[in-house]
Design an enzyme around this catalytic site. Structure first.
Site, PDB file in Angstrom:
ATOM      1  N   ILE A 194     -13.578   0.668  -0.889  1.00 58.16           N
ATOM      2  CA  ILE A 194     -14.797   0.895  -0.935  1.00 58.16           C
ATOM      3  C   ILE A 194     -15.137   2.030   0.219  1.00 58.16           C
ATOM      4  CG2 ILE A 194     -17.271   0.191  -0.513  1.00 58.16           C
ATOM      5  CD1 ILE A 194     -16.098  -2.833  -0.972  1.00 58.16           C
ATOM      6  N   LYS A 238      -6.619  -2.012  10.594  1.00 60.66           N
ATOM      7  CA  LYS A 238      -7.739  -2.386  11.262  1.00 60.66           C
ATOM      8  C   LYS A 238      -7.428  -3.114  12.724  1.00 60.66           C
ATOM      9  CE  LYS A 238      -6.487  -4.711   7.749  1.00 60.66           C
ATOM     10  NZ  LYS A 238      -6.454  -4.935   6.297  1.00 60.66           N
ATOM     11  N   LYS A 273     -12.285  -5.739  11.150  1.00 58.18           N
ATOM     12  CA  LYS A 273     -13.299  -4.844  10.552  1.00 58.18           C
ATOM     13  C   LYS A 273     -14.684  -4.869  10.732  1.00 58.18           C
ATOM     14  CE  LYS A 273     -10.241  -5.673   6.415  1.00 58.18           C
ATOM     15  NZ  LYS A 273     -10.068  -6.420   5.414  1.00 58.18           N
ATOM     16  N   VAL A 300     -11.127  -0.742   6.211  1.00 57.00           N
ATOM     17  CA  VAL A 300     -12.527  -1.580   6.246  1.00 57.00           C
ATOM     18  C   VAL A 300     -12.681  -1.920   4.757  1.00 57.00           C
ATOM     19  CG1 VAL A 300     -14.674  -2.310   6.681  1.00 57.00           C
ATOM     20  CG2 VAL A 300     -13.103  -1.119   8.675  1.00 57.00           C
ATOM     21  N   GLY A 305     -11.028  -1.927   2.112  1.00 57.27           N
ATOM     22  CA  GLY A 305     -10.192  -1.239   1.233  1.00 57.27           C
ATOM     23  C   GLY A 305     -10.619   0.110   0.583  1.00 57.27           C
ATOM     24  N   VAL A 358      -6.926  20.314  -2.221  1.00 56.95           N
ATOM     25  CA  VAL A 358      -6.667  20.736  -0.476  1.00 56.95           C
ATOM     26  C   VAL A 358      -6.672  22.245  -0.362  1.00 56.95           C
ATOM     27  CG1 VAL A 358      -4.947  20.794   1.160  1.00 56.95           C
ATOM     28  CG2 VAL A 358      -5.462  18.289   0.032  1.00 56.95           C
ATOM     29  N   VAL A 388       0.814  -1.298  -0.078  1.00 54.10           N
ATOM     30  CA  VAL A 388       0.124   0.012  -0.060  1.00 54.10           C
ATOM     31  C   VAL A 388       0.889   1.274   0.196  1.00 54.10           C
ATOM     32  CG1 VAL A 388      -1.876   1.125   1.295  1.00 54.10           C
ATOM     33  CG2 VAL A 388      -1.863  -1.360   1.334  1.00 54.10           C
ATOM     34  N   ARG A 404      14.721  -0.765   6.157  1.00 58.75           N
ATOM     35  CA  ARG A 404      15.907  -0.870   5.422  1.00 58.75           C
ATOM     36  C   ARG A 404      16.140   0.322   4.390  1.00 58.75           C
ATOM     37  NH1 ARG A 404      14.237  -5.797   6.222  1.00 58.75           N
ATOM     38  NH2 ARG A 404      13.491  -5.925   4.058  1.00 58.75           N
TER      39      ARG A 404
END
Ligand SMILES: NC(=O)C1=CN([C@@H]2O[C@H](COP(=O)(O)OP(=O)(O)OC[C@H]3O[C@@H](n4cnc5c(N)ncnc54)[C@H](O)[C@@H]3O)[C@@H](O)[C@H]2O)C=CC1
Ligand SMILES: N[C@@H](CC=O)C(=O)O
Ligand code: NA
Length: 434
Positions: A133, A102, A202, A129, A131, A33, A14, A46
């Site tokens: 959605i 989570k 979740k 929770v 991903g 923003v 991710v 590392r």
């Protein structure tokens, strides 16, 4: 305009995608923003390791120092420590937090929400929770005026991918898990997925939001998919069903017998009729039904795992938190005023599909039926088929029940296992979604 300083903790499946999207969508994000987002560092274990597409000057092993240099901390490491301490440090320092973790929220959510509130900063967690959605924000904000009765869904991409592969390609369990790992869906330790811990975390988060009550991860009844066999998948198919790992949370009214009002939250595999929309949720996709008093039935569907979709959800939270830094304000905090108890499985109503190997002789069916009747469980369907030939002939008996309290059903199964005529209880599975 002063840039909003973003610290990224973790650069795995991710995190590497969050870093890429921050770089590639820099101008759009700045416009949304109202100030540029400046990635000030990426904490990794590392820093000397080469990472394609990542500016090596951003890499650091000193996560604590990085957190102190940021306005928004994005945590995509996973696990409990050191990230729990790092997020407390972020709050102490006045930074907002975005996390996909989570497990951390299910175990330590209340203390983290309290720390965010005390520091008057945001804690956002859409990716934690289901991903990509949008589900946390609808529950936290869009449904804040409604009363949720129930949620039911598929919230783990790895197990859905594995069960789908077993159903459609006949793949073995271990092979399918390996493929899910290679595709980046699985947790660092896939036991968290296949044993249902990830889905239970979740479910706890969803229940806390849906029912405005604290539900810790260990209050969730949890069963994983390691016991699901090819024979279960085939039995489901014969019944016009598929096997899915479900997460179900229900608000339960006070019982006529004086049982208190509360919530039940559970994760377990179940037979789902092929006609049900959840049966059509394939691969690493997730879907969650939410039943609310005013809204009625809502369905949220999309990619539940995978680096890029999850990073998209993380970025959405980063924009929300950064906007608050620039324009003022804060997102919603924890809402746990209802303080409902988490109730035991005896308050859950469900149906069972039970497969037995029995002696093929007169009176066996009656004894099996008596065991169900003794616990007040009504039978909806029975199918019997002879297995083998001659004096060794046995029979396979499949019983599908009507709805009954879960404990009456599990006690019936225990009694069946002790009957002389029952040679083996080969499969027990709940039937949901009708
Ligand atoms: N992969 C997915 O599809 C999804 C993952 N998540 C969550 O996102 C988080 C990250 O997941 P993945 O990227 O898949 O995991 P990953 O295992 O690919 O990445 C985690 C990274 O953090 C690094 N790391 C470990 N300890 C560290 C430390 N002390 N300091 C800095 N870095 C450290 C690891 O070396 C690894 O590169 C987890 O909480 C996971 O549950 C949430 C939704 C979907
Ligand atoms: N391991 C998880 C990743 C997303 O939360 C899953 O498979 O759903
Ligand atoms: Na989500």
């Amino acid at each position: 305009m002063e840039p909003v300083r973003v610290a990224l903790l973790g650069c795995g499946v991710v995190g590497s995608e969050v870093a890429r999207l921050l770089r590639e969508q820099h101008d759009d994000l700045a416009a949304r923003v109202g100030a540029p987002l400046e990635l000030v560092g990426i904490a990794v274990r590392r820093p000397e390791r080469e990472r394609p597409g990542v500016d090596p000057s951003l890499l650091t092993a000193d996560a604590e120092d990085l957190v102190r240099r940021a306005d928004v901390v994005v945590e995509v490491v996973g696990g409990i420590e050191p990230v729990r301490s790092l997020l407390h440090e972020a709050f102490r320092h006045g930074a907002g937090v975005v996390t996909a973790n989570k497990m951390l929220l299910a175990e330590h959510g209340p203390e983290l929400f309290e720390a965010a509130r005390a520091a008057d900063v945001d804690l956002y967690y859409e990716a934690a929770v289901a991903g990509a959605i949008p589900l946390i924000r609808p529950l936290r904000e869009s449904l804040a005026g409604d009363r949720v009765r129930r949620f039911l869904g598929i919230v783990n991409g790895t197990t859905n991918y594995v069960l789908d592969q077993m159903d459609t390609t006949g793949a073995g369990f271990a092979d399918a898990v390996e493929r899910a790992q290679a595709l980046g869906y699985a947790e660092a330790d896939p036991t968290a997925d296949v044993e249902g811990y990830d889905a239970a975390s979740k479910a706890a988060i969803l229940a806390s939001l849906a029912f405005h009550t604290r539900v810790p991860g260990d209050a969730v009844h949890r069963e994983g998919i390691t016991g699901v066999t090819a024979a279960d998948v085939a039995a489901a198919a014969r019944l016009g069903c598929v096997v899915k790992l479900l997460a179900i949370g229900e608000r339960v009214p006070a019982g006529a017998d004086g049982g208190p009002e509360g919530v039940t939250v559970r994760v377990h595999p179940a037979f789902v009729p092929r006609s049900h929309p959840l049966a059509g949720v394939r691969g690493p996709f997730n879907a969650v039904f939410v039943e609310a008093e005013a809204a009625g039935e809502l369905m949220f569907y999309g990619p539940g795992a995978g680096g890029t979709p999850t990073a998209g959800a993380v970025l959405g939270d980063v924009v929300a938190v950064a906007r608050h830094r620039v324009h003022g304000g804060r997102g919603p905090g924890e809402s746990a005023y209802a303080d409902l108890p988490a109730l035991p499985m005896s308050r859950v109503l469900t149906r069972y599909h039970v497969r037995l190997e029995v002696a093929d002789r007169p009176g066996v069916l009656a004894r099996v039926a008596d065991a169900f009747a003794a616990h007040g469980v009504s039978i909806e369907q029975v199918r019997q088929q002879a297995v083998g030939e001659g004096p060794d002939r046995t029979a396979e008996l499949v019983v599908v029940t009507h709805v009954a309290p879960d404990t009456s059903l599990s006690e019936t199964v225990e009694d069946l296992a002790h009957l002389d005529a029952v040679l083996d209880v080969t499969s027990v599975m709940r039937v949901e979604g009708e």
